[in-house]
Design a protein around this motif. Structure first.
Motif, PDB file in Angstrom:
ATOM      1  N   LEU A  96      10.410   2.057  -1.862  1.00 43.07           N
ATOM      2  CA  LEU A  96       9.935   2.700  -0.986  1.00 43.07           C
ATOM      3  C   LEU A  96      11.144   3.625  -0.251  1.00 43.07           C
ATOM      4  CD1 LEU A  96       7.323   0.391   1.385  1.00 43.07           C
ATOM      5  CD2 LEU A  96       6.818   2.429  -0.003  1.00 43.07           C
ATOM      6  N   LEU A 101       9.168   8.879  -4.819  1.00 43.63           N
ATOM      7  CA  LEU A 101       8.219   8.128  -5.158  1.00 43.63           C
ATOM      8  C   LEU A 101       6.963   8.595  -4.841  1.00 43.63           C
ATOM      9  CD1 LEU A 101       7.157   5.094  -5.818  1.00 43.63           C
ATOM     10  CD2 LEU A 101       7.147   4.534  -3.635  1.00 43.63           C
ATOM     11  N   ARG A 104       4.819   8.037  -1.415  1.00 42.59           N
ATOM     12  CA  ARG A 104       5.579   7.132  -0.428  1.00 42.59           C
ATOM     13  C   ARG A 104       5.024   7.084   0.982  1.00 42.59           C
ATOM     14  NH1 ARG A 104      10.499   8.912   2.070  1.00 42.59           N
ATOM     15  NH2 ARG A 104      12.123   7.103   2.486  1.00 42.59           N
ATOM     16  N   THR A 108       3.997   3.789   3.037  1.00 43.32           N
ATOM     17  CA  THR A 108       4.616   3.428   4.334  1.00 43.32           C
ATOM     18  C   THR A 108       3.640   3.636   5.478  1.00 43.32           C
ATOM     19  OG1 THR A 108       6.748   4.495   3.417  1.00 43.32           O
ATOM     20  CG2 THR A 108       6.500   3.970   6.020  1.00 43.32           C
TER      21      THR A 108
END
Length: 292
Positions: A96, A101, A104, A108
């Motif tokens: 993360l 990514l 991401r 999150t």
């Protein structure tokens, strides 16, 4: 040293001393009561040393044949659950922290969402039942592998590590797993040790799961067994007191004295481990390892 700093230093020492005593003195009192004759302890007046030394309280606690079985379950879930949780949480946090990514921000958001809302006990039990985790030792481990707070905490710590270290490792041919396990995690021992301690304490102290999620006596952890012993012992002592009177020798172990012994059995293992990892709570991350 200026007068103001001296006053502040004295004030800090006094405050820390008072806080330390507020923790140590009750602990010593519980320890003294656990080693004191229960009938004598019921008279009061015991402070930090047993008045009539006795091991009857601990003998009563460990006389239960399920104690050894519960201890094995607790040790297994504490060791395996803690190691797996720290490992997988660190891997998730490392992923993360990668700005490239895919998804991401969505991941999150979903993780943070679980900190704000809870599905409730009944839906949680239904999920465990559907996954065939109830009446299994893995019901103590799998649901606790990830914690949203721990992921965010470790990710924040990872982000504070100088990115040039990771770039240098990549230039040398290291992949993400090598960077994580050989570089990032060794530099992150302070935060990882804190997460490790939090997980270990949670697993060691948890009695709730053993009551609601397993029916097999052989799967009940130590804390659940001690809690059930304490409840039944208290009821038995009250019944003996009403029907047999104080002359019965078994009243040398009272519900209150047995409670103190169970507290010590529960607390001492964690209290003995803590000093060995205490240094990591104050140890800062390596600074200045890479020159600007």
């Amino acid at each position: 040293m200026p007068v103001g700093e001296k006053i502040a230093a004295v004030f800090n020492v006094v405050i820390l001393t008072v806080l330390s005593l507020s923790i140590i003195l009750p602990f010593l009192n519980v320890l003294a009561l656990s080693f004191n004759d229960g009938k004598d302890a019921s008279l009061g007046g015991i402070t930090f040393w047993p008045r009539e030394f006795s091991l009857a309280n601990y003998a009563e606690v460990f006389s239960n044949p399920d104690i050894l079985s519960g201890l094995k379950i607790t040790l297994f879930r504490t060791i395996v659950g803690t190691l797996l949780s720290v490992l997988l949480t660190a891997m998730a946090a490392y992923a993360l922290k990668k700005k490239d990514l895919p998804g991401r921000n969505v991941f999150t958001l979903l993780i943070v969402f679980t900190m704000l809302f809870n599905g409730g006990l009944v839906p949680y039990y239904m999920v465990l039942k559907t996954l065939h985790l109830t009446n299994s030792i893995w019901v103590f481990i799998i649901p606790t592998l990830y914690s949203a707070w721990n992921i965010i905490l470790i990710r924040t710590f990872f982000q504070s590590i100088d990115g040039s270290l990771e770039e240098s490792a990549k230039i040398d041919g290291a992949n993400d797993f090598q960077i994580l396990f050989r570089l990032i995690m060794p530099l992150s021992l302070p935060v990882l040790s804190v997460i490790c301690l939090f997980n270990a304490v949670m697993h060691w102290n948890d009695w709730f799961s053993g009551v609601f999620y397993v029916n097999k006596e052989t799967l009940r952890p130590l804390q659940t067994i001690l809690q059930q012993m304490l409840t039944s012992a208290e009821a038995m002592r009250k019944n003996l007191s009403m029907n047999l009177g104080a002359a019965d020798p078994r009243l040398s172990v009272t519900g209150e004295s047995m409670k103190m012994a169970t507290v010590m059995v529960s607390v001492l293992p964690i209290a003995c481990i803590y000093p060995f990892i205490q240094k990591y709570f104050v140890q800062g991350i390596m600074i200045g390892s890479v020159k600007g």
